[in-house]
Design a protein around this motif. Sequence first.
Motif, short mmCIF file in Angstrom:
data_model
loop_
_atom_site.label_atom_id
_atom_site.label_comp_id
_atom_site.label_asym_id
_atom_site.label_seq_id
_atom_site.Cartn_x
_atom_site.Cartn_y
_atom_site.Cartn_z
N LYS A 62 86.20 -5.02 24.35
CA LYS A 62 86.24 -5.15 25.82
C LYS A 62 87.64 -5.55 26.31
CE LYS A 62 81.34 -6.24 26.30
NZ LYS A 62 80.93 -5.91 24.96
N GLY A 63 88.67 -4.99 25.68
CA GLY A 63 90.04 -5.21 26.10
C GLY A 63 90.71 -6.45 25.52
N ASN A 64 90.04 -7.18 24.64
CA ASN A 64 90.62 -8.39 24.05
C ASN A 64 91.66 -7.97 23.00
OD1 ASN A 64 91.13 -10.62 22.33
ND2 ASN A 64 89.20 -11.56 22.97
N LYS A 65 92.92 -8.08 23.37
CA LYS A 65 94.00 -7.60 22.50
C LYS A 65 94.16 -8.43 21.23
CE LYS A 65 96.47 -5.22 26.16
NZ LYS A 65 95.59 -5.47 27.27
N ILE A 83 100.45 0.20 22.05
CA ILE A 83 99.83 0.46 23.35
C ILE A 83 100.86 1.08 24.29
CG2 ILE A 83 98.95 -0.69 25.43
CD1 ILE A 83 97.43 -2.60 23.52
N GLU A 84 102.06 0.54 24.29
CA GLU A 84 103.12 1.10 25.14
C GLU A 84 103.56 2.47 24.65
OE1 GLU A 84 107.64 0.09 26.60
OE2 GLU A 84 106.28 -1.57 26.19
N GLU A 85 103.75 2.59 23.34
CA GLU A 85 104.22 3.86 22.76
C GLU A 85 103.26 5.00 23.04
OE1 GLU A 85 104.73 5.70 18.24
OE2 GLU A 85 104.86 3.53 18.53
N GLU A 89 95.97 3.03 28.27
CA GLU A 89 95.61 2.24 29.45
C GLU A 89 94.24 1.65 29.21
OE1 GLU A 89 96.07 4.25 33.12
OE2 GLU A 89 98.01 5.08 32.54
N ASN A 90 94.11 0.42 29.59
CA ASN A 90 92.84 -0.27 29.42
C ASN A 90 92.57 -1.07 30.68
OD1 ASN A 90 90.53 -1.27 28.32
ND2 ASN A 90 91.52 -2.59 26.83
#
Length: 93
Positions: A62-65, A83-85, A89-90
Amino acid sequence: NIRELKNVIERSVILSNGDTLTSDVLPYEMQHQTEKNSKSMSAFSMQSIEKLHIQKVLNYTKGNKAETARLLEIGIATLYRKIEEYGIENSKN
């Protein structure tokens, strides 16, 4: 070619979460193709597989990095870089 397109579609159907195919289940190269980029696309490239796996784990957590990085067995800085590379999107931050 037709065989590769068939493989991409089959793979996308398997990886999709619902009844509709969206661009986020397409291989990385297809999502980020430019006119300058003429290299062949692979439905099973490591970049495509890695991006989808990260997206699936992010959805699972649930988006917990921090939890995502732990499950992926990578450092949190590496996760943020990927995530950037990949332009992942989350909705959860």
